[in-house]
Design a protein around this motif. Structure first.
Motif, PDB file in Angstrom:
ATOM      1  N   GLY A   1       0.827  -1.193   0.000  1.00  0.00           N
ATOM      2  CA  GLY A   1       0.000   0.000   0.000  1.00  0.00           C
ATOM      3  C   GLY A   1       0.862   1.243   0.000  1.00  0.00           C
ATOM      4  N   LEU A   2       0.719   2.073  -1.026  1.00  0.00           N
ATOM      5  CA  LEU A   2       1.543   3.270  -1.190  1.00  0.00           C
ATOM      6  C   LEU A   2       0.641   4.491  -1.385  1.00  0.00           C
ATOM      7  CD1 LEU A   2       4.014   1.768  -3.822  1.00  0.00           C
ATOM      8  CD2 LEU A   2       4.387   1.881  -1.363  1.00  0.00           C
TER       9      LEU A   2
ATOM     10  N   LEU B   1       1.142  -6.763  -5.449  1.00  0.00           N
ATOM     11  CA  LEU B   1      -0.083  -6.023  -5.727  1.00  0.00           C
ATOM     12  C   LEU B   1       0.087  -4.635  -5.139  1.00  0.00           C
ATOM     13  CD1 LEU B   1      -2.903  -8.602  -4.880  1.00  0.00           C
ATOM     14  CD2 LEU B   1      -2.140  -7.900  -7.135  1.00  0.00           C
ATOM     15  N   LEU B   2      -0.109  -3.595  -5.956  1.00  0.00           N
ATOM     16  CA  LEU B   2       0.000  -2.219  -5.486  1.00  0.00           C
ATOM     17  C   LEU B   2      -1.396  -1.655  -5.271  1.00  0.00           C
ATOM     18  CD1 LEU B   2       2.755  -0.795  -7.868  1.00  0.00           C
ATOM     19  CD2 LEU B   2       3.043  -1.946  -5.678  1.00  0.00           C
ATOM     20  N   CYS B   3      -1.535  -0.861  -4.236  1.00  0.00           N
ATOM     21  CA  CYS B   3      -2.821  -0.227  -3.978  1.00  0.00           C
ATOM     22  C   CYS B   3      -2.597   1.040  -3.158  1.00  0.00           C
ATOM     23  CB  CYS B   3      -3.789  -1.180  -3.252  1.00  0.00           C
ATOM     24  SG  CYS B   3      -3.266  -1.646  -1.604  1.00  0.00           S
ATOM     25  N   ASP B   4      -3.684   1.754  -2.937  1.00  0.00           N
ATOM     26  CA  ASP B   4      -3.629   2.960  -2.125  1.00  0.00           C
ATOM     27  C   ASP B   4      -3.491   2.582  -0.652  1.00  0.00           C
ATOM     28  OD1 ASP B   4      -3.941   5.834  -1.699  1.00  0.00           O
ATOM     29  OD2 ASP B   4      -5.863   5.288  -0.815  1.00  0.00           O
ATOM     30  N   ILE B   5      -2.957   3.502   0.143  1.00  0.00           N
ATOM     31  CA  ILE B   5      -2.762   3.269   1.572  1.00  0.00           C
ATOM     32  C   ILE B   5      -4.061   2.839   2.256  1.00  0.00           C
ATOM     33  CG2 ILE B   5      -2.391   4.515   3.752  1.00  0.00           C
ATOM     34  CD1 ILE B   5       0.186   3.833   2.665  1.00  0.00           C
ATOM     35  N   ALA B   6      -5.154   3.552   1.991  1.00  0.00           N
ATOM     36  CA  ALA B   6      -6.424   3.259   2.666  1.00  0.00           C
ATOM     37  C   ALA B   6      -6.927   1.866   2.325  1.00  0.00           C
ATOM     38  CB  ALA B   6      -7.468   4.310   2.291  1.00  0.00           C
ATOM     39  N   THR B   7      -6.767   1.450   1.063  1.00  0.00           N
ATOM     40  CA  THR B   7      -7.200   0.112   0.650  1.00  0.00           C
ATOM     41  C   THR B   7      -6.384  -0.953   1.362  1.00  0.00           C
ATOM     42  OG1 THR B   7      -7.842   0.964  -1.523  1.00  0.00           O
ATOM     43  CG2 THR B   7      -7.502  -1.398  -1.337  1.00  0.00           C
TER      44      THR B   7
ATOM     45  N   ARG C   1     -10.465  -5.310  -6.888  1.00  0.00           N
ATOM     46  CA  ARG C   1     -10.665  -5.194  -8.330  1.00  0.00           C
ATOM     47  C   ARG C   1      -9.355  -4.756  -8.970  1.00  0.00           C
ATOM     48  NH1 ARG C   1     -11.823  -1.072 -11.540  1.00  0.00           N
ATOM     49  NH2 ARG C   1     -12.131   0.297  -9.739  1.00  0.00           N
ATOM     50  N   VAL C   2      -8.950  -5.459 -10.024  1.00  0.00           N
ATOM     51  CA  VAL C   2      -7.725  -5.110 -10.743  1.00  0.00           C
ATOM     52  C   VAL C   2      -8.024  -3.891 -11.597  1.00  0.00           C
ATOM     53  CG1 VAL C   2      -5.944  -5.914 -12.329  1.00  0.00           C
ATOM     54  CG2 VAL C   2      -7.014  -7.526 -10.738  1.00  0.00           C
ATOM     55  N   ALA C   3      -7.598  -2.715 -11.120  1.00  0.00           N
ATOM     56  CA  ALA C   3      -7.923  -1.461 -11.799  1.00  0.00           C
ATOM     57  C   ALA C   3      -6.963  -1.149 -12.934  1.00  0.00           C
ATOM     58  CB  ALA C   3      -7.920  -0.307 -10.793  1.00  0.00           C
TER      59      ALA C   3
ATOM     60  N   PRO D   1      -3.466   6.443 -14.070  1.00  0.00           N
ATOM     61  CA  PRO D   1      -3.086   5.374 -13.144  1.00  0.00           C
ATOM     62  C   PRO D   1      -3.269   5.765 -11.684  1.00  0.00           C
ATOM     63  CG  PRO D   1      -1.438   5.666 -14.855  1.00  0.00           C
ATOM     64  CD  PRO D   1      -2.399   6.784 -15.006  1.00  0.00           C
ATOM     65  N   VAL D   2      -2.905   6.999 -11.342  1.00  0.00           N
ATOM     66  CA  VAL D   2      -3.050   7.456  -9.961  1.00  0.00           C
ATOM     67  C   VAL D   2      -4.514   7.455  -9.555  1.00  0.00           C
ATOM     68  CG1 VAL D   2      -2.735   9.417  -8.412  1.00  0.00           C
ATOM     69  CG2 VAL D   2      -0.936   8.815 -10.032  1.00  0.00           C
ATOM     70  N   GLU D   3      -5.373   7.947 -10.450  1.00  0.00           N
ATOM     71  CA  GLU D   3      -6.805   7.993 -10.160  1.00  0.00           C
ATOM     72  C   GLU D   3      -7.373   6.587 -10.030  1.00  0.00           C
ATOM     73  OE1 GLU D   3     -10.809  10.154 -11.988  1.00  0.00           O
ATOM     74  OE2 GLU D   3      -8.854  10.393 -12.953  1.00  0.00           O
ATOM     75  N   ALA D   4      -6.885   5.672 -10.866  1.00  0.00           N
ATOM     76  CA  ALA D   4      -7.363   4.289 -10.798  1.00  0.00           C
ATOM     77  C   ALA D   4      -6.985   3.638  -9.480  1.00  0.00           C
ATOM     78  CB  ALA D   4      -6.788   3.486 -11.968  1.00  0.00           C
ATOM     79  N   LEU D   5      -5.756   3.898  -9.007  1.00  0.00           N
ATOM     80  CA  LEU D   5      -5.297   3.294  -7.756  1.00  0.00           C
ATOM     81  C   LEU D   5      -6.050   3.819  -6.547  1.00  0.00           C
ATOM     82  CD1 LEU D   5      -1.405   2.860  -7.728  1.00  0.00           C
ATOM     83  CD2 LEU D   5      -3.165   1.116  -7.671  1.00  0.00           C
ATOM     84  N   MET D   6      -6.536   5.046  -6.616  1.00  0.00           N
ATOM     85  CA  MET D   6      -7.171   5.671  -5.454  1.00  0.00           C
ATOM     86  C   MET D   6      -8.654   5.324  -5.331  1.00  0.00           C
ATOM     87  SD  MET D   6      -5.231   9.369  -5.479  1.00  0.00           S
ATOM     88  CE  MET D   6      -5.980   9.933  -3.959  1.00  0.00           C
ATOM     89  N   GLN D   7      -9.156   4.500  -6.239  1.00  0.00           N
ATOM     90  CA  GLN D   7     -10.541   4.054  -6.105  1.00  0.00           C
ATOM     91  C   GLN D   7     -10.635   3.002  -5.004  1.00  0.00           C
ATOM     92  OE1 GLN D   7     -11.650   2.651  -9.974  1.00  0.00           O
ATOM     93  NE2 GLN D   7     -11.444   4.660 -10.948  1.00  0.00           N
ATOM     94  N   PRO D   8     -11.750   2.927  -4.288  1.00  0.00           N
ATOM     95  CA  PRO D   8     -11.898   1.948  -3.197  1.00  0.00           C
ATOM     96  C   PRO D   8     -11.770   0.510  -3.704  1.00  0.00           C
ATOM     97  CG  PRO D   8     -13.625   3.616  -3.085  1.00  0.00           C
ATOM     98  CD  PRO D   8     -12.930   3.816  -4.392  1.00  0.00           C
ATOM     99  N   GLY D   9     -10.944  -0.281  -3.015  1.00  0.00           N
ATOM    100  CA  GLY D   9     -10.788  -1.695  -3.353  1.00  0.00           C
ATOM    101  C   GLY D   9     -10.055  -1.955  -4.644  1.00  0.00           C
TER     102      GLY D   9
END
Length: 253
Positions: A44-45, A127-133, A110-112, A73-81
């Motif tokens: 989570g980054l 797997l990379l994702c947002d911190i909150a996810t 979900r693979v964004a 890509p940044v916007e896609a990663l910041m979506q929930p889940g």
């Protein structure tokens, strides 16, 4: 128990360590359909500020489409889940953009977006994702696994950082464990080489003692042969032949 998020905020805002990036890392077990669950590393980054881990990774992604429009890509990663997966890993699992994977425990991701990695890339297989996810998936709400920090130009930055670090926090240099392992391996090989030379030295003395004992036991026979006309050169050859045969046998053993 993890690092509180507030400490990271203080580190950037109050103490001006702007090259700091929060990280939430852990193991996640995913399954798709009837396939057996597979363990993966989740990272989570914060894609807005993390240049320590990501570098140019987000510049080499497969741009996802959302309702006919291209999402960054940044916007896609910041979506929930939402998670980003490396293309080699996606090909191995048969996953494409938009697929949903079930987590062991009832949650799903979900693979964004997919990103390309070079051979030996450290992010391949993650797997990379947002911190909150990541906090939600790993049950670390309000906590960070560690803080990645790029050393600033200030020569006294480490001293400043140690003054603000709590007593139970550790400051570790990237690659420090690998360097320690190499040092340990190097010292091990040095010890083995020293032991080998010691064993060779002990073996030489053992062979010498065995040959001396053999010479002492055969001394009466050599004396009788000398009385029968054996020359000194011939007696020396007999002794040398015995020593060579014993040394060859001892070396093999």
């Amino acid at each position: 128990g993890g690092i509180p998020e507030q400490f990271f905020v203080d580190l950037r805002v109050r103490h001006h360590f702007t090259e700091a990036a929060p990280v939430v890392a852990g193991q996640l077990r995913l399954k798709r359909g009837d396939r057996q669950a597979e363990g993966m590393r989740l990272l989570g980054l914060d894609p807005l500020i993390d240049s320590v881990h990501l570098g140019d990774t987000l510049n080499s992604v497969e741009a996802p489409q959302s309702q006919g429009t291209i999402t960054s890509p940044v916007e896609a990663l910041m979506q929930p889940g939402a998670v980003a997966m490396s293309m080699p890993l996606a090909r191995r699992l048969g996953v494409k953009t938009g697929d949903r994977l079930e987590c062991v425990g009832g949650q799903s991701v979900r693979v964004a977006t997919l990103f390309e990695t070079s051979q030996g890339d450290a992010l391949d297989g993650f797997l990379l994702c947002d911190i909150a996810t990541a906090q939600e998936l790993l049950g670390l709400r309000g906590k960070l696994s560690y803080i990645a920090l790029r050393a600033p130009d200030d020569p006294k930055w480490e001293e400043r950082l140690r003054r603000v670090l709590p007593a139970d926090y550790t400051l570790a240099t990237t690659g420090q464990r690998s360097y320690a392992s190499l040092q340990l391996a190097s010292s091990l090989f040095l010890n083995l080489k020293a032991l080998s030379w010691m064993a060779a030295l002990v073996g030489i003395f053992l062979i010498y003692q065995a040959h001396s004992f053999c010479l002492l036991a055969n001394r009466p026979q050599l004396a009788q042969l000398r009385r029968l006309g054996l020359t000194p050169q011939e007696s020396a050859w007999i002794v040398l032949k015995d020593g060579l045969s014993m040394g060859w046998l001892g070396s093999l053993l």
